[in-house]
Design an enzyme around this catalytic site. Structure first.
Site, PDB file in Angstrom:
ATOM      1  N   LYS A 127      70.578  46.663 -55.476  1.00 20.66           N
ATOM      2  CA  LYS A 127      70.208  45.486 -54.700  1.00 20.66           C
ATOM      3  C   LYS A 127      71.032  44.277 -55.133  1.00 20.66           C
ATOM      4  O   LYS A 127      71.326  43.400 -54.343  1.00 20.66           O
ATOM      5  CB  LYS A 127      68.727  45.174 -54.913  1.00 20.66           C
ATOM      6  CG  LYS A 127      67.823  46.242 -54.371  1.00 20.66           C
ATOM      7  CD  LYS A 127      66.363  45.933 -54.719  1.00 20.66           C
ATOM      8  CE  LYS A 127      65.550  47.179 -54.841  1.00 20.66           C
ATOM      9  NZ  LYS A 127      65.067  47.421 -56.212  1.00 20.66           N
ATOM     10  N   LYS A 155      77.696  51.544 -58.536  1.00 22.00           N
ATOM     11  CA  LYS A 155      76.314  52.007 -58.401  1.00 22.00           C
ATOM     12  C   LYS A 155      75.637  51.253 -57.268  1.00 22.00           C
ATOM     13  O   LYS A 155      75.773  50.033 -57.170  1.00 22.00           O
ATOM     14  CB  LYS A 155      75.572  51.731 -59.729  1.00 22.00           C
ATOM     15  CG  LYS A 155      74.043  51.772 -59.626  1.00 22.00           C
ATOM     16  CD  LYS A 155      73.365  51.139 -60.844  1.00 22.00           C
ATOM     17  CE  LYS A 155      72.190  50.269 -60.438  1.00 22.00           C
ATOM     18  NZ  LYS A 155      70.855  50.747 -60.607  1.00 22.00           N
ATOM     19  N   LYS A 191      76.110  41.204 -68.803  1.00 24.17           N
ATOM     20  CA  LYS A 191      76.167  39.779 -68.464  1.00 24.17           C
ATOM     21  C   LYS A 191      77.005  39.025 -69.488  1.00 24.17           C
ATOM     22  O   LYS A 191      77.869  38.218 -69.136  1.00 24.17           O
ATOM     23  CB  LYS A 191      74.732  39.229 -68.435  1.00 24.17           C
ATOM     24  CG  LYS A 191      74.605  37.878 -67.842  1.00 24.17           C
ATOM     25  CD  LYS A 191      73.624  37.890 -66.696  1.00 24.17           C
ATOM     26  CE  LYS A 191      73.748  36.633 -65.881  1.00 24.17           C
ATOM     27  NZ  LYS A 191      72.717  36.553 -64.849  1.00 24.17           N
TER      28      LYS A 191
HETATM   29  P1  ADP Z   1      68.190  48.052 -58.129  1.00 23.03           P
HETATM   30  O1  ADP Z   1      69.215  48.456 -59.156  1.00 23.03           O
HETATM   31  O2  ADP Z   1      68.706  48.253 -56.770  1.00 23.03           O
HETATM   32  O3  ADP Z   1      67.633  46.674 -58.360  1.00 23.03           O
HETATM   33  P2  ADP Z   1      65.721  48.977 -59.247  1.00 23.03           P
HETATM   34  O4  ADP Z   1      66.239  48.393 -60.494  1.00 23.03           O
HETATM   35  O5  ADP Z   1      64.542  48.336 -58.659  1.00 23.03           O
HETATM   36  O6  ADP Z   1      66.959  49.031 -58.222  1.00 23.03           O
HETATM   37  O7  ADP Z   1      65.453  50.518 -59.445  1.00 23.03           O
HETATM   38  C1  ADP Z   1      64.298  51.232 -59.044  1.00 23.03           C
HETATM   39  C2  ADP Z   1      64.500  52.701 -59.356  1.00 23.03           C
HETATM   40  O8  ADP Z   1      65.594  53.220 -58.572  1.00 23.03           O
HETATM   41  C3  ADP Z   1      64.874  52.977 -60.816  1.00 23.03           C
HETATM   42  O9  ADP Z   1      64.195  54.125 -61.287  1.00 23.03           O
HETATM   43  C4  ADP Z   1      66.352  53.214 -60.786  1.00 23.03           C
HETATM   44  O10 ADP Z   1      66.765  54.095 -61.805  1.00 23.03           O
HETATM   45  C5  ADP Z   1      66.543  53.843 -59.418  1.00 23.03           C
HETATM   46  N1  ADP Z   1      67.884  53.546 -58.913  1.00 23.03           N
HETATM   47  C6  ADP Z   1      68.375  52.323 -58.563  1.00 23.03           C
HETATM   48  N2  ADP Z   1      69.645  52.404 -58.116  1.00 23.03           N
HETATM   49  C7  ADP Z   1      69.985  53.727 -58.190  1.00 23.03           C
HETATM   50  C8  ADP Z   1      71.163  54.463 -57.851  1.00 23.03           C
HETATM   51  N3  ADP Z   1      72.238  53.864 -57.355  1.00 23.03           N
HETATM   52  N4  ADP Z   1      71.157  55.797 -58.044  1.00 23.03           N
HETATM   53  C9  ADP Z   1      70.061  56.421 -58.551  1.00 23.03           C
HETATM   54  N5  ADP Z   1      68.911  55.782 -58.867  1.00 23.03           N
HETATM   55  C10 ADP Z   1      68.856  54.454 -58.700  1.00 23.03           C
END
Ligand code: ADP
Ligand code: TRP
Length: 333
Positions: free
Chosen positions: A206, A203, A111
């Site tokens: 969300k 990556k 950020k």
């Molecule tokens: P986001 O990045 O979509 O907000 P979260 O932060 O809620 O997702 O992540 C929840 C779990 O999913 C974590 O353990 C994170 O490491 C895993 N995760 C999120 N995005 C990915 C991805 N693109 N590839 C592998 N694991 C992921």
């Protein structure tokens, strides 16, 4: 063995969440230890400032997790913010955490590097995350590869707290991880699990709007798949690599089929559209049953309430004991 993991309710469950973290959490849930799985709404507050939306998303996330198999018989499902001890422990951890440790945090650095002002909440995000696992004496934290740094920071904070408040603790002893005032959690990243790419090649997240959502309706899912970025390489020509479409389709196939896709990708002769259709088929095969379960759960909100209440009672019980132990050592109430 205590297994703990969390997921933010900042958007619907996507393929990256599933392949990176939820799949291995589900595998562990079929073993003897019922993992603690919580919806990290306090973490989502670092990005979502719309109360009605966050509350609704938290509820939808509970339904989606239940539909994926996180039922009360297999895990302890609850909402993070309802465990009050957590924020107390986060504060206590913050007092032993040096600023430079957090300045390394990637979410915060990203950020600032973009020239944006980070909130104090984003800066201290790893502290709350450390509290999330230390509060339940977690031994093992199954996560995607992007969370490894956060778990390292959690171990650093636990070490600092033990060194400050547990005079008998020996960091070099064989049982150091489990013998201190707080436990040092170990991250568990599934073997050969790379970060799942999103439809734009970054990556899947969300917060980037590049997801394939497991529970999207058919048309939305199809639109998301069709949105995977491709170029004008002719059908007959070999396709460029690395490419999110190839990675996504192979990660969902059996290894043999995956190798075949890689072969044709490199050789040419198959258009992007064919890979996209195959990916869509795979997504349906893999998740349509969970999608049907979700539809049923949506008709039974009382069941969802019961599961969350039971999970919360169990989580609170553990957090209260851990906090009582920590509070005594810290000399606070
Ligand atoms: P986001 O990045 O979509 O907000 P979260 O932060 O809620 O997702 O992540 C929840 C779990 O999913 C974590 O353990 C994170 O490491 C895993 N995760 C999120 N995005 C990915 C991805 N693109 N590839 C592998 N694991 C992921
Ligand atoms: N920060 C994690 C993520 O963005 C979500 C999370 C919050 C978490 N608290 C946790 C994951 C505790 C594991 C353990 O993916």
């Amino acid at each position: 063995m205590r297994i703990v993991s969390g997921i933010q309710p900042s958007g619907p469950v996507h393929l990256g969440n599933y392949l990176g973290a939820l799949r291995q959490l589900l595998e562990l849930a079929s073993g003897p230890d019922r993992p603690f799985c919580f919806i990290a709404d306090l973490h989502a507050l670092t990005t979502v400032h719309d109360g009605a939306r966050l509350a609704a998303r938290t509820r939808e996330m509970a339904v989606e997790l239940l539909a994926l198999g996180f039922g009360a018989d297999r895990c302890v499902l609850f909402v993070q913010s309802a465990v009050a001890e957590l924020t107390r422990l986060a504060w206590a951890l913050a007092t032993v955490t040096p600023m430079p440790l957090l300045a390394r945090g990637h979410a915060y650095k990203e950020k600032v590097d973009q020239g944006l002002t980070a909130s104090v909440g984003l800066f201290t995000y790893p502290v709350l995350m450390a509290a999330d696992v230390l509060a339940y004496d977690a031994d093992l934290v199954p996560v995607g590869p992007d969370q490894l740094q956060h778990l390292e920071l959690a171990r650093d904070m636990a070490t600092k707290m033990n060194l400050a408040f547990d005079p008998g603790w020996d960091p070099a002893s064989a049982d150091a991880a489990r013998s201190g005032l707080v436990h040092l959690p170990a991250a568990l990243v599934r073997e050969n699990t790379a970060l799942v790419p999103g439809t734009d090649g970054r990556k899947m997240s969300k917060s980037y709007g590049n997801t394939l959502d497991l529970f999207a309706d058919d048309r939305t899912l199809e639109r998301q798949v069709m949105h995977i970025v491709t170029d004008s390489t002719p059908v007959a020509a070999p396709k460029p690599e690395p490419h999110p479409l190839l990675e996504l389709v192979t990660v969902l196939c059996e290894p043999d089929e995956g190798r075949e896709h890689t072969r044709t990708w490199r050789q040419g002769g198959v258009g992007y559209g064919a890979y996209k259709r195959r990916l869509l088929e795979r997504l349906h095969e893999r998740f349509d049953e969970a999608r049907r379960r979700r539809a049923a759960l949506e008709r039974d909100p009382a069941l969802v309430d019961r599961v969350l209440a039971a999970g919360l009672a169990e989580a609170r019980g553990v957090a209260a004991q851990v906090w009582a132990r920590v509070a005594r050592a810290l000399g606070v109430w």
